[in-house]
Design an enzyme around this catalytic site. Structure first.
Site, PDB file in Angstrom:
ATOM      1  N   ASP B   8    -103.829 -22.877 178.574  1.00 13.38           N
ATOM      2  CA  ASP B   8    -103.690 -22.787 177.256  1.00 13.38           C
ATOM      3  C   ASP B   8    -102.013 -23.203 177.016  1.00 13.38           C
ATOM      4  O   ASP B   8    -101.472 -22.370 178.019  1.00 13.38           O
ATOM      5  CB  ASP B   8    -104.068 -21.736 176.362  1.00 13.38           C
ATOM      6  CG  ASP B   8    -103.816 -21.636 174.797  1.00 13.38           C
ATOM      7  OD1 ASP B   8    -103.723 -22.864 174.257  1.00 13.38           O
ATOM      8  OD2 ASP B   8    -103.528 -20.657 174.299  1.00 13.38           O
ATOM      9  N   ASP B  10     -99.610 -22.365 173.912  1.00 11.35           N
ATOM     10  CA  ASP B  10     -99.119 -21.494 172.950  1.00 11.35           C
ATOM     11  C   ASP B  10     -99.435 -19.876 173.303  1.00 11.35           C
ATOM     12  O   ASP B  10    -100.589 -19.668 173.382  1.00 11.35           O
ATOM     13  CB  ASP B  10     -99.329 -21.456 171.446  1.00 11.35           C
ATOM     14  CG  ASP B  10     -98.618 -22.831 170.941  1.00 11.35           C
ATOM     15  OD1 ASP B  10     -97.658 -23.449 171.824  1.00 11.35           O
ATOM     16  OD2 ASP B  10     -98.992 -23.323 170.164  1.00 11.35           O
TER      17      ASP B  10
END
Lengths: 177, 177
Positions: B8, B10
């Site tokens: 991922d 963020d």
């Protein structure tokens, strides 16, 4: 549970071959018939093949592309009975990311942002079905791939082929009955 | 064959919580300590929580975000021994698409466009491991998910947790030995 479908953009819901022809004529004054593209690698049928790659990198190119015949109606119908994802290998042309998003908003407004995937390789995609015009995307796919006929892929064998959206929807509904 | 990891952006490789704090201070003159965010849903710790969503829609916000401690070195190392994909649920904020692409080019230039995925839902992603700070992304994942600690997820149980990149790489290398 609804079965899931990964639907490609270019040559599947976007008439990118027709758009090449249109932009080529606009740029060079030469209009090719679509039949001239049959059986040839993408772009290679044009007198200046390098122009096609330049189009792909030109702002506005993807945004203006027309839809494939029957695509909008078919995807709208499928979205009621399947879990539809629009999966485009857009990452090679990063300027296309926002244009492809806007294109989907304009032509397929019923597709939520939750159902859009822009990737480089499609090897990480796991759905029940994948509709694509490129073998490079289908060959790693674990479930049922459907090769959507485009001029560049007419000679390819070994894949379940659908020639248009009528055949694609017919296949998909028969597969889940 | 190398095992694959979906990483991922963020709160995993991008310090988006630190960036919220920085932009909030820049906008309103109030600087929160990161400890004030612990255990609270994203954005809710700020006096004006709606400002955080506005930041997420503001051009430039994602592009300027700093890296997470140790992320660049860890991903560079993992990319040698695993098949690394950067998978970001970027589609909710379409203006972020080009900025996230540019961010990756700037901070992780060793990641090819072929290994980037921007999606809405991550439910179509099939890799051997997924590192994410959001349970909504991990809960449908079929293989080994790793919950990367962020302020908003500290109270969550039931997932394999890694608190930082040192723990993440340690887990991953141990898992494939």
């Amino acid at each position: 549970m609804k079965k899931s479908i990964a639907i490609d953009m270019d040559n599947v819901i976007v008439d990118i071959e027709g758009h090449y022809i249109h932009w080529y004529e606009k740029s060079f004054g030469i209009r090719l018939d679509k039949s001239a593209l049959i059986g040839k690698p993408e772009g290679s049928a044009f007198p200046k093949p390098e122009a096609i790659r330049e189009f792909l990198c030109t702002p506005g190119f993807f945004k203006e592309a027309p839809t494939m015949p029957g695509a909008v109606e078919a995807v709208r119908q499928l979205a009621e009975d399947f879990e539809v994802f629009i999966v485009s290998a857009a990452m090679e042309f990063p300027q296309s990311l926002s244009e492809k998003y806007e294109w989907l908003q304009e032509h397929l407004p019923f597709i939520s942002w939750k159902s859009i995937v822009f990737c480089g390789s499609k090897q990480v995609i796991d759905t029940d079905f994948m509709i694509d015009d490129h073998v490079k995307n289908l060959k790693h796919f674990k479930n049922q791939g459907l090769l959507f006929t485009a001029c560049h892929n007419v000679s390819i064998t070994g894949y379940t082929r659908v020639n248009n959206w009528e055949e694609a929807t017919e296949y998909l509904y028969a597969a889940v009955q």
